[in-house]
Design an enzyme around this catalytic site. Sequence first.
Site, PDB file in Angstrom:
ATOM      1  N   SER A  73      18.083  -6.983   1.991  1.00 50.39           N
ATOM      2  CA  SER A  73      18.760  -6.188   2.436  1.00 50.39           C
ATOM      3  C   SER A  73      20.538  -5.846   2.239  1.00 50.39           C
ATOM      4  O   SER A  73      20.467  -6.693   2.422  1.00 50.39           O
ATOM      5  CB  SER A  73      18.487  -5.235   3.649  1.00 50.39           C
ATOM      6  OG  SER A  73      19.423  -4.010   3.783  1.00 50.39           O
ATOM      7  N   ASN A  87       0.819  -1.177  -0.001  1.00 47.69           N
ATOM      8  CA  ASN A  87      -0.318  -0.175   0.239  1.00 47.69           C
ATOM      9  C   ASN A  87       0.371   1.193  -0.368  1.00 47.69           C
ATOM     10  O   ASN A  87       0.452   2.543  -0.292  1.00 47.69           O
ATOM     11  CB  ASN A  87      -0.697   0.069   1.507  1.00 47.69           C
ATOM     12  CG  ASN A  87      -0.220   0.200   2.194  1.00 47.69           C
ATOM     13  OD1 ASN A  87       0.548  -1.194   3.128  1.00 47.69           O
ATOM     14  ND2 ASN A  87      -0.088   1.018   3.102  1.00 47.69           N
ATOM     15  N   LYS A  88       2.278   1.417   0.514  1.00 47.74           N
ATOM     16  CA  LYS A  88       3.405   2.168  -0.173  1.00 47.74           C
ATOM     17  C   LYS A  88       4.365   2.098  -0.193  1.00 47.74           C
ATOM     18  O   LYS A  88       5.126   1.147   0.176  1.00 47.74           O
ATOM     19  CB  LYS A  88       3.637   3.405   1.474  1.00 47.74           C
ATOM     20  CG  LYS A  88       3.384   2.161   2.695  1.00 47.74           C
ATOM     21  CD  LYS A  88       3.177   3.069   4.128  1.00 47.74           C
ATOM     22  CE  LYS A  88       4.035   1.944   5.124  1.00 47.74           C
ATOM     23  NZ  LYS A  88       3.771   2.477   6.390  1.00 47.74           N
ATOM     24  N   GLY A  89       5.240   2.865  -0.671  1.00 46.75           N
ATOM     25  CA  GLY A  89       6.961   2.931  -0.501  1.00 46.75           C
ATOM     26  C   GLY A  89       7.032   1.951  -1.345  1.00 46.75           C
ATOM     27  O   GLY A  89       6.513   2.073  -2.990  1.00 46.75           O
ATOM     28  N   ASP A 135      -1.840  -9.897   6.954  1.00 43.71           N
ATOM     29  CA  ASP A 135      -0.885  -9.398   8.063  1.00 43.71           C
ATOM     30  C   ASP A 135      -0.446 -10.605   7.594  1.00 43.71           C
ATOM     31  O   ASP A 135      -0.490 -11.690   8.633  1.00 43.71           O
ATOM     32  CB  ASP A 135      -1.786  -9.298   9.030  1.00 43.71           C
ATOM     33  CG  ASP A 135      -0.964  -8.955  10.815  1.00 43.71           C
ATOM     34  OD1 ASP A 135       0.771  -9.229   9.836  1.00 43.71           O
ATOM     35  OD2 ASP A 135      -1.467  -8.687  11.435  1.00 43.71           O
ATOM     36  N   TYR A 148      16.539  -6.653  12.875  1.00 42.38           N
ATOM     37  CA  TYR A 148      17.065  -6.637  11.067  1.00 42.38           C
ATOM     38  C   TYR A 148      18.532  -7.702  10.353  1.00 42.38           C
ATOM     39  O   TYR A 148      17.563  -8.085   9.659  1.00 42.38           O
ATOM     40  CB  TYR A 148      17.030  -4.794  10.640  1.00 42.38           C
ATOM     41  CG  TYR A 148      16.235  -4.836   9.373  1.00 42.38           C
ATOM     42  CD1 TYR A 148      14.777  -4.962   9.285  1.00 42.38           C
ATOM     43  CD2 TYR A 148      17.355  -4.548   8.603  1.00 42.38           C
ATOM     44  CE1 TYR A 148      14.298  -4.196   7.941  1.00 42.38           C
ATOM     45  CE2 TYR A 148      17.116  -4.442   7.310  1.00 42.38           C
ATOM     46  CZ  TYR A 148      15.442  -4.071   6.539  1.00 42.38           C
ATOM     47  OH  TYR A 148      15.038  -3.749   6.218  1.00 42.38           O
ATOM     48  N   ASN A 169       7.560  -8.081   0.439  1.00 42.74           N
ATOM     49  CA  ASN A 169       8.513  -7.043   0.579  1.00 42.74           C
ATOM     50  C   ASN A 169       7.726  -6.760   2.040  1.00 42.74           C
ATOM     51  O   ASN A 169       8.468  -5.429   2.785  1.00 42.74           O
ATOM     52  CB  ASN A 169       7.393  -5.856  -0.542  1.00 42.74           C
ATOM     53  CG  ASN A 169       8.009  -4.540   0.166  1.00 42.74           C
ATOM     54  OD1 ASN A 169       8.746  -4.243   0.074  1.00 42.74           O
ATOM     55  ND2 ASN A 169       6.312  -3.548   0.546  1.00 42.74           N
TER      56      ASN A 169
END
Length: 311
Positions: free
Chosen positions: A179, A22-24, A71, A235, A98
């Site tokens: 990442s 929904n974003k980014g 979710d 992370y 993502n």
Amino acid sequence: MEGGISSFPVPSTRIAVVTGGNKGIGLEVCRQLAGNGVTVVLTARDETRGGAAVEKLGELGLSSVIFHQLDITDASSIARLADFLKIRFGRLDILINNAAFGGVEYNRDPAYASVTSEEELCGMDRDQRLEWLWRNSRETYDAAKKGLQTNYYGTKHVIEALLPLLQASSNGRIVNVSSDFGLLRFFRNEELKQELNNVGNLTEERLDELLDTFLKDFEAGKADARGWPVAFAAYKVAKAAMNAYSRILAAKEPGLRVNCVHPGYIKTDITMHSGLLTPEEGGSRVAKVALLPEGGVTGAFFEDGEEASFV
């Protein structure tokens, strides 16, 4: 938002699922895949935000994007998505994992960071921006645990649930948004680093044991002394584990293409908008791997649009 399932014919185009769409970066991946003729299932935890994202893409003329709630830390939510895909399409061609969590608590609201940090970040290079991000974050046990549950286990559970649908595709592929923080160079314990890199002997069960050990060491304040990564430790550990799992899965499922991609240091909520690249640039790198020619590489890590080392 899903409509009457039985009234929709199965499209002849490729079908993709994007988590955290929904974003980014996720929204950009949805836009770019849809622009390449892919039917996209945009997923998000929040139905209102997910529906608004689909409407936004529709206004751009991208009508092949539909919304489904997801979710990735909720087993029942994952199961509902799997059932929907099975009934609606009977297969899945592309899975983009993502959705992620930073594994830290922020000292300011990331949603407003682009406003509050713009002047502070001006003129800073990458290392300086990361230092700024670190100063505005704090590591807690709860955040670290949530980081592993989301970035590793949540992603893994989505893959496991959707694997039969990917196997039903003639060209199934999984792209895990990773990442450079997940590279093994951040592990200072050489035995641990070698074990995570030796994917021929590494098992999913052993990965579980290692993640349990990390959390125990973190809670006891011993993570640094034991050679785990420092600064954004949860992370880094979760992304390293996902990289390793991706390589295990690639070997186990040779009919699929399973790859990881570092989108770059992006201006998104997870970085409090401190990144150097735009979501469009990050999304382009992810979409490029998702749309690689059939029969291409599997079990690889992509950085700056090219294959790179996991170490």
